[in-house]
Write a protein that holds these residues in place. Structure first.
Motif, PDB file in Angstrom:
ATOM      1  N   ARG A 146      79.476 -22.523  12.171  1.00  0.00           N
ATOM      2  CA  ARG A 146      78.498 -21.926  11.260  1.00  0.00           C
ATOM      3  C   ARG A 146      77.507 -22.975  10.757  1.00  0.00           C
ATOM      4  NH1 ARG A 146      78.024 -17.393   8.079  1.00  0.00           N
ATOM      5  NH2 ARG A 146      77.216 -17.805   6.015  1.00  0.00           N
ATOM      6  N   ALA A 147      78.007 -24.126  10.361  1.00  0.00           N
ATOM      7  CA  ALA A 147      77.140 -25.197   9.850  1.00  0.00           C
ATOM      8  C   ALA A 147      76.202 -25.703  10.942  1.00  0.00           C
ATOM      9  CB  ALA A 147      77.991 -26.344   9.302  1.00  0.00           C
ATOM     10  N   LEU A 148      76.722 -25.898  12.133  1.00  0.00           N
ATOM     11  CA  LEU A 148      75.880 -26.382  13.231  1.00  0.00           C
ATOM     12  C   LEU A 148      74.828 -25.362  13.628  1.00  0.00           C
ATOM     13  CD1 LEU A 148      78.647 -28.134  15.332  1.00  0.00           C
ATOM     14  CD2 LEU A 148      76.688 -29.264  14.244  1.00  0.00           C
ATOM     15  N   LEU A 149      75.199 -24.093  13.644  1.00  0.00           N
ATOM     16  CA  LEU A 149      74.229 -23.041  13.960  1.00  0.00           C
ATOM     17  C   LEU A 149      73.108 -23.004  12.922  1.00  0.00           C
ATOM     18  CD1 LEU A 149      76.705 -20.251  15.057  1.00  0.00           C
ATOM     19  CD2 LEU A 149      74.832 -21.140  16.471  1.00  0.00           C
ATOM     20  N   ALA A 150      73.450 -23.207  11.673  1.00  0.00           N
ATOM     21  CA  ALA A 150      72.444 -23.195  10.606  1.00  0.00           C
ATOM     22  C   ALA A 150      71.534 -24.417  10.684  1.00  0.00           C
ATOM     23  CB  ALA A 150      73.129 -23.120   9.248  1.00  0.00           C
ATOM     24  N   GLU A 151      72.092 -25.542  11.081  1.00  0.00           N
ATOM     25  CA  GLU A 151      71.308 -26.779  11.151  1.00  0.00           C
ATOM     26  C   GLU A 151      70.309 -26.781  12.312  1.00  0.00           C
ATOM     27  OE1 GLU A 151      74.116 -29.998  11.355  1.00  0.00           O
ATOM     28  OE2 GLU A 151      74.979 -29.454   9.420  1.00  0.00           O
ATOM     29  N   LYS A 152      70.723 -26.233  13.449  1.00  0.00           N
ATOM     30  CA  LYS A 152      69.868 -26.242  14.642  1.00  0.00           C
ATOM     31  C   LYS A 152      69.825 -24.839  15.232  1.00  0.00           C
ATOM     32  CE  LYS A 152      72.052 -29.457  16.900  1.00  0.00           C
ATOM     33  NZ  LYS A 152      72.395 -30.455  17.923  1.00  0.00           N
ATOM     34  N   GLU A 209      71.119 -17.830   5.303  1.00  0.00           N
ATOM     35  CA  GLU A 209      71.876 -16.902   6.143  1.00  0.00           C
ATOM     36  C   GLU A 209      71.059 -16.391   7.328  1.00  0.00           C
ATOM     37  OE1 GLU A 209      75.232 -15.850   5.957  1.00  0.00           O
ATOM     38  OE2 GLU A 209      75.269 -17.608   4.671  1.00  0.00           O
ATOM     39  N   HIS A 210      69.755 -16.258   7.157  1.00  0.00           N
ATOM     40  CA  HIS A 210      68.923 -15.754   8.239  1.00  0.00           C
ATOM     41  C   HIS A 210      68.842 -16.761   9.380  1.00  0.00           C
ATOM     42  CE1 HIS A 210      65.090 -14.211  10.108  1.00  0.00           C
ATOM     43  NE2 HIS A 210      65.863 -13.144  10.077  1.00  0.00           N
ATOM     44  N   THR A 211      68.859 -18.034   9.037  1.00  0.00           N
ATOM     45  CA  THR A 211      68.847 -19.071  10.058  1.00  0.00           C
ATOM     46  C   THR A 211      70.076 -18.933  10.948  1.00  0.00           C
ATOM     47  OG1 THR A 211      67.636 -20.552   8.597  1.00  0.00           O
ATOM     48  CG2 THR A 211      68.784 -21.572  10.436  1.00  0.00           C
ATOM     49  N   LEU A 212      71.219 -18.669  10.319  1.00  0.00           N
ATOM     50  CA  LEU A 212      72.445 -18.452  11.085  1.00  0.00           C
ATOM     51  C   LEU A 212      72.299 -17.228  11.982  1.00  0.00           C
ATOM     52  CD1 LEU A 212      75.476 -19.031  11.649  1.00  0.00           C
ATOM     53  CD2 LEU A 212      75.960 -17.501   9.741  1.00  0.00           C
ATOM     54  N   ALA A 229      67.782 -23.174  17.017  1.00  0.00           N
ATOM     55  CA  ALA A 229      67.275 -22.976  18.377  1.00  0.00           C
ATOM     56  C   ALA A 229      68.194 -23.594  19.426  1.00  0.00           C
ATOM     57  CB  ALA A 229      65.879 -23.580  18.503  1.00  0.00           C
ATOM     58  N   ASP A 230      69.249 -24.283  18.982  1.00  0.00           N
ATOM     59  CA  ASP A 230      70.108 -25.015  19.909  1.00  0.00           C
ATOM     60  C   ASP A 230      71.573 -24.789  19.543  1.00  0.00           C
ATOM     61  OD1 ASP A 230      70.908 -26.771  21.883  1.00  0.00           O
ATOM     62  OD2 ASP A 230      70.599 -28.552  20.642  1.00  0.00           O
ATOM     63  N   LEU A 274      72.505 -17.045  16.136  1.00  0.00           N
ATOM     64  CA  LEU A 274      73.393 -16.153  16.882  1.00  0.00           C
ATOM     65  C   LEU A 274      72.598 -15.228  17.791  1.00  0.00           C
ATOM     66  CD1 LEU A 274      75.930 -15.379  14.037  1.00  0.00           C
ATOM     67  CD2 LEU A 274      76.404 -16.647  16.144  1.00  0.00           C
ATOM     68  N   ALA A 275      71.447 -14.761  17.318  1.00  0.00           N
ATOM     69  CA  ALA A 275      70.608 -13.888  18.137  1.00  0.00           C
ATOM     70  C   ALA A 275      70.075 -14.638  19.357  1.00  0.00           C
ATOM     71  CB  ALA A 275      69.465 -13.331  17.310  1.00  0.00           C
ATOM     72  N   ALA A 276      69.717 -15.901  19.182  1.00  0.00           N
ATOM     73  CA  ALA A 276      69.230 -16.704  20.305  1.00  0.00           C
ATOM     74  C   ALA A 276      70.331 -16.887  21.340  1.00  0.00           C
ATOM     75  CB  ALA A 276      68.738 -18.067  19.816  1.00  0.00           C
ATOM     76  N   PHE A 277      71.547 -17.058  20.869  1.00  0.00           N
ATOM     77  CA  PHE A 277      72.675 -17.213  21.787  1.00  0.00           C
ATOM     78  C   PHE A 277      72.980 -15.898  22.496  1.00  0.00           C
ATOM     79  CE2 PHE A 277      77.228 -17.033  22.696  1.00  0.00           C
ATOM     80  CZ  PHE A 277      77.343 -18.128  23.540  1.00  0.00           C
ATOM     81  N   ALA A 278      72.759 -14.798  21.783  1.00  0.00           N
ATOM     82  CA  ALA A 278      73.130 -13.472  22.288  1.00  0.00           C
ATOM     83  C   ALA A 278      72.025 -12.862  23.130  1.00  0.00           C
ATOM     84  CB  ALA A 278      73.454 -12.556  21.116  1.00  0.00           C
TER      85      ALA A 278
END
Length: 192
Positions: A25-31, A107-110, A33-34, A114-118
């Motif tokens: 969760r923390a890593l997804l929020a930090e980056k 929360e939107h960044t997270l 797009a990656d 997830l949407a980019a991954f999905a």
């Protein structure tokens, strides 16, 4: 065998799993797009990469659990704020404000990560269904308000909220953005 750091093996496993989810969760929020690799998640959690596979079969499996936790948390927050509001118009304004608050809290960044991954497949389908469920209380409030076409009106209100979200993510303050959103929506929702 590594030493467990809890009273029971079950508690240790639950703690390790939670640590991995929090790291992802923390890593997804930090980056956003990656999306992180399992190795990056393991490193953030302080575990060896192979340890991740004791808890999650794949990166998609890990992110699915993050998704399954994120949407209900978002939905519960919005629903709680809407329930506290008065009539249907105030409920819609509470919906807008709660969503903007969640964006300001990151929360939107997270969700974007997830949407980019999905991009496709079952994960994307589940993400789409959960996202649609977030709009149900808004559509209901608009129905209660007597909107001629609640579904279309909900889309338009979400367009305003999305624009506000983009402003916040670009550096605008929550309070000023929420005030402008309220100013735009109030004449329709409250007749004034």
């Amino acid at each position: 065998m590594p030493k467990i750091q809890a009273a029971t093996v079950a508690e240790h496993r639950a703690t390790q799993r939670r640590t991995l989810l929090d790291a992802a969760r923390a890593l997804l929020a930090e980056k956003p797009a990656d999306p992180p690799t399992l190795a990056e998640v393991a490193a953030r959690a302080g575990l060896a990469r192979p340890s991740v596979y004791q808890y999650f079969a794949s990166r998609e499996d890990l992110f699915s659990v993050v998704l399954e936790e994120a949407f209900p948390r978002w939905s519960a927050r919005v629903s709680t704020e809407m329930e506290r509001a008065g009539g249907p118009g105030e409920k819609v304004l509470a919906y807008a404000r709660a969503n903007l608050e969640l964006v300001a809290e990151g929360e939107h960044t997270l969700a974007r990560s997830l949407a980019a991954f999905a991009a496709g497949g079952e994960f994307a389908d589940r993400s789409r269904v959960l996202h649609q469920q977030l709009g149900t209380p808004l559509t209901q409030a608009l129905t209660d308000l007597g909107a001629a076409d609640p579904a279309v009106t909900a889309q338009l209100i979400n367009a305003v909220v999305n624009a506000g979200s983009q402003l916040i993510e670009s550096g605008a303050t929550l309070d000023s953005t929420a005030a402008r959103v309220r100013e735009l929506l109030t004449p329709y929702l409250l007749g004034g």
